[in-house]
Enzyme design. Structure first.
Site, PDB file in Angstrom:
ATOM      1  N   ARG A  34      -1.551 -15.435  10.992  1.00 52.22           N
ATOM      2  CA  ARG A  34      -0.122 -15.976  11.047  1.00 52.22           C
ATOM      3  C   ARG A  34       0.811 -15.033  11.761  1.00 52.22           C
ATOM      4  O   ARG A  34       1.692 -15.328  12.237  1.00 52.22           O
ATOM      5  CB  ARG A  34       0.281 -16.473  10.023  1.00 52.22           C
ATOM      6  CG  ARG A  34      -0.343 -17.721   9.518  1.00 52.22           C
ATOM      7  CD  ARG A  34      -0.226 -18.432   8.301  1.00 52.22           C
ATOM      8  NE  ARG A  34      -1.044 -19.563   8.011  1.00 52.22           N
ATOM      9  CZ  ARG A  34      -2.128 -19.218   7.075  1.00 52.22           C
ATOM     10  NH1 ARG A  34      -2.252 -18.075   6.745  1.00 52.22           N
ATOM     11  NH2 ARG A  34      -2.872 -20.218   6.979  1.00 52.22           N
ATOM     12  N   GLU A  64      -8.327 -10.344  -3.203  1.00 54.07           N
ATOM     13  CA  GLU A  64      -8.720 -10.798  -4.632  1.00 54.07           C
ATOM     14  C   GLU A  64      -9.813 -11.444  -4.800  1.00 54.07           C
ATOM     15  O   GLU A  64     -10.446 -11.546  -5.827  1.00 54.07           O
ATOM     16  CB  GLU A  64      -7.342 -11.837  -5.027  1.00 54.07           C
ATOM     17  CG  GLU A  64      -7.423 -13.044  -4.176  1.00 54.07           C
ATOM     18  CD  GLU A  64      -6.561 -12.766  -2.905  1.00 54.07           C
ATOM     19  OE1 GLU A  64      -6.381 -13.781  -2.252  1.00 54.07           O
ATOM     20  OE2 GLU A  64      -6.200 -11.622  -2.463  1.00 54.07           O
TER      21      GLU A  64
END
Length: 112
Positions: free
Chosen positions: A13, A50
């Site tokens: 993005r 994560e």
């Protein structure tokens, strides 16, 4: 007025937000991509997510030592991607890093 050259866009993005900013201020745009997506010689930085690990790559010579840059990404979750981007720029001798992130989900700390 301070301009930052180049504008660094983090996949994916950052590619949406970065080029219009670069175009508006007359700066070059440098993409940071996932492995094996850039042609030619690249430098890379691994980082922890994560849910696992990943890697960012940048063309060798895309930035010059001493340049200032604006790093553009869409959000910060753990900060791993942004830390990897800053580390890549540091390998090239850049001395000032600023960031624009559309969404921030928490604090993070990069170690250089």
């Amino acid at each position: 007025m301070i301009f930052f050259l180049p504008i660094i866009g983090v996949e994916a993005r950052g590619f949406i937000f970065g080029p219009p900013i670069a175009l508006a201020i007359g700066a070059k745009f440098v993409p940071l991509r996932k492995p094996r997506k850039l042609p030619g010689e690249v430098i890379s930085e691994n980082y922890i997510l994560e849910y696992g690990s990943d890697c960012l790559e940048m063309h060798v010579g895309a930035v010059q030592p001493g340049e200032r840059a604006l790093v553009v990404d869409d959000l910060i979750a753990t900060g791993g991607t942004l830390c990897a981007a800053i580390s890549l720029l540091g390998m090239c001798g850049m001395f000032l890093w600023l960031r624009y992130v559309a969404q921030n989900f928490g604090d993070f700390s990069c170690q250089f």
